[in-house]
Structures are given as C-alpha cells and as structure tokens.
Design a protein around this motif. Sequence first.
Motif, PDB file in Angstrom:
ATOM      1  N   GLN A  71      66.560 147.813  58.031  1.00  0.00           N
ATOM      2  CA  GLN A  71      65.264 147.122  57.238  1.00  0.00           C
ATOM      3  C   GLN A  71      65.783 145.657  56.558  1.00  0.00           C
ATOM      4  N   ARG A  74      65.409 143.253  59.323  1.00  0.00           N
ATOM      5  CA  ARG A  74      64.448 142.723  59.690  1.00  0.00           C
ATOM      6  C   ARG A  74      63.894 141.701  58.660  1.00  0.00           C
ATOM      7  N   GLN A  75      64.224 142.010  57.337  1.00  0.00           N
ATOM      8  CA  GLN A  75      63.787 141.045  56.336  1.00  0.00           C
ATOM      9  C   GLN A  75      64.338 139.502  56.635  1.00  0.00           C
ATOM     10  N   LEU A  77      65.439 138.475  59.606  1.00  0.00           N
ATOM     11  CA  LEU A  77      64.885 137.793  60.507  1.00  0.00           C
ATOM     12  C   LEU A  77      63.590 137.276  60.080  1.00  0.00           C
ATOM     13  N   GLY A  78      62.780 137.803  59.296  1.00  0.00           N
ATOM     14  CA  GLY A  78      61.562 136.934  58.806  1.00  0.00           C
ATOM     15  C   GLY A  78      61.880 135.754  58.108  1.00  0.00           C
ATOM     16  N   LEU A 159      68.102 141.516  67.567  1.00  0.00           N
ATOM     17  CA  LEU A 159      67.139 142.102  66.875  1.00  0.00           C
ATOM     18  C   LEU A 159      65.650 141.994  67.386  1.00  0.00           C
ATOM     19  N   ARG A 160      65.599 141.015  67.854  1.00  0.00           N
ATOM     20  CA  ARG A 160      64.256 140.358  68.249  1.00  0.00           C
ATOM     21  C   ARG A 160      63.717 140.964  69.285  1.00  0.00           C
ATOM     22  N   LEU A 163      63.124 144.932  68.479  1.00  0.00           N
ATOM     23  CA  LEU A 163      61.869 145.087  67.887  1.00  0.00           C
ATOM     24  C   LEU A 163      60.715 145.075  68.830  1.00  0.00           C
TER      25      LEU A 163
END
Length: 394
Positions: A71, A74-75, A77-78, A159-160, A163
């Motif tokens: 997680q 993911r953060q 990546l954002g 990761l992209r 997802l």
Amino acid sequence: MRGPPLSTHQSTYQTIRWTDGDEARRSARWRSESAAPPPARVRLADDRMTADEAYRLACEGTALLWHGDFQGARQLLGAMARRVDRGPRRKRSARPPAASPAEAFHRHRQAQQRRARVLGMLLVPIDADHTIALRRAPDVREACAQAYGPPDGPSVASLREVLGLIGAYEWRRGGVPVPALGGDRVHPHYGVFSPVRGEYVDLVADAALPAGTALAYDVGTGTGVLAALLARRGVRRVVATDLDPRALACARENAERLRVADRVEVIRADLFPPGPAQLIVCNPPWVPARPTSPVEHAVYDPDSRMLHGFLDGLAAHLSPGGEGWLILSDLAEHLGLRTRAELLAAIEGAGLRVLDRTGVKPRHARATDPDDPLHEARAAEVTSLWRLAAAREG
C-alpha cells in the motif's frame, strides 16, 4: 472494437537483473504488456524512499524494485503521478499553443507516453506462484493467471501494470451491463476493449437488418458484443473473427454466457472469413496512430490498416443485396488525422457506395470535460454507422 492484430502475449523470455542488499546478483522474468524492454538500471526501494527521490530516479531511467509495504508503493505511485502531471503543465505554459488539432494530439500522446514511462519505473516482484510477497499485498493469483497464464517462475512487473490487471480482473468478474442486450453483461478479458462506450452498440441495435439476413460476419469481434447482439436480433448464424487469442477466448466465453453460442461461431481470421454474407459489421479502431499497450489496439489503428483492409475486401465478401456496416467515430477528422474526403475516397476506391449514415453523440465523461487536452475535438465527435453496399452488383 477489435483486439491487437497479433497476440499480445510475450513471445520471447526477457530477464530483469538487479543486485540485492548483500550485493548478490538476482534475476527474474520481465513482464511488460506494452513490450517495454527491461530497465538497465534497477535499485531496491522501500518505504523510506521519498516521492521526490523516486520521481527523480525514474525520470533519470532508474527503475525502483519495491521491497516495502504494498500500500505504501501505491501511495508512492500516486505521488509520482502528481509530479509527472505537474511537470508537463509547466512546460506547456512555456510552449506556444498548438498550431493545429493534429499537433495538440501528438503533444498529448507524447505526454501520455512520458507519463507511462516514468510511472512504469516503480516495480514489484511476483513470486513463482503469482503471489506478491509484500506486506498488505492483495491476492493477485487469479488476476495474474488470467493475464499471464499459469505460473511459470518468479517475475517482475511495473506496479502500474499490476494495478491494471487487478482492475481488469474486477471488470471481467463483474461484467459490463449492455442495455441493447436487455441489461445482460459482457465480461471483457484482460487486454480486450470493454464496451463501456455503448453508443456504437446502440447504433447496431437500432439499424434495420438487410432483408433476409441469415448469415452475418462480425469482423474484429473483440468481446463479441456485436456478434451476440446480431444473434439476439434473429440472425441465424454469425461468424465472429479476430486475431488476438485473448479476444477469441473472450468472445467465446461471452457467447456462452449470453446463450447465443449455438448461433455465434468465433474463428481466428485476419478480417474476413471465407465466403459471402448478407451483413458484415466492423467497428475498427477509430484513430490512425500507433498503440502502446494491448487495449490501445482497439482505439489506435496505424496507417488505418484495419479500416482500409475492411473497405478494400468488403465488396468481394457481400452477397447480392448485402450490406456492410462500418461503425466509425469522426474523432480522427476533428484531430486533423484524417479528412472526410479521404474516407469517402477510400469507400469509393474500394468499389462501394454509401446507402445511409446514422450518427450519435458520445456519452462518455471526457466529451464534456473542458480540462481534457483534446476537449474541442471530443466535444465535436460523432460516432456513425455507415451502411455500405457494392457499387456494382453481380
């Protein structure tokens, strides 16, 4: 819309290599649905890495193999996405306005490609059984199996991309309701374009079938939604074609789910099956440009290959009195990538004549989003069903 002209599954085994904390050399299979080469420079990263550092390294071409919390990745990546999106805006403010819609489109595509390249530098390891051995990682085994096939050893992917395949798995599991099919759902497979833009399906649902239509072809079937719709409308036999193995499997599965498998035959073919038919339907990619990912093959058609292939072969595959239905957006015209005169010349040059054209405005959100870089073209877009016939019968 059809899938890619060739299988999107990797045909060669590529390897990514890196050094772990003990300076030992490691390697794994490299996975990239966009066929990006494995990065030459790889650095281990975890939750201690800041977004600014990650963004700088990614821009410099260094990939970050994540070994921290999922997680947290993911953060990160954002946060990287926000930085890459801010960068082009500053550059655009210093650049002169686009001289034409075509230049605006090419700038937009360049920004998209840069965004994908930078964000694709954040990587995650996938174990031999398709699990991600990171803290708080979701169970992606079924999603990976649907996208990549059976487990075949450890691998690494962005990761992209991971997802994306998780999202595709949810789309496939839940399906997309199609009003023209009475609300029944079509289940898109990974890499196969989802029929979320329902206006083109509605055009086929509303058009009058040629008299006595017993056989129809759905050229470039994708999910098989148009083939299923024609069968539901009473066509006794529909032959659906595609080249992408994922699309073929998807169309067959949807034909079974929608209870039309006894009337829909799905075959691998480049455009047309052998022999003539009373009705031939084709929804080719709408924009003549190069795709950079599997699902983009349903939107971008380099040099309008599929469009011209369909037009050039249509007359020879129509039964006497038969019709070809071309479903095509005029977005390319508003982007300056193709003119209406060029389209009409291609139709006439293929020995065809236009019987009728029915158009509809798109209903997707970007058509009314003033912040979209292509807003002017999208706001003017019309999707049409062109009814075509051979210029000379017999």
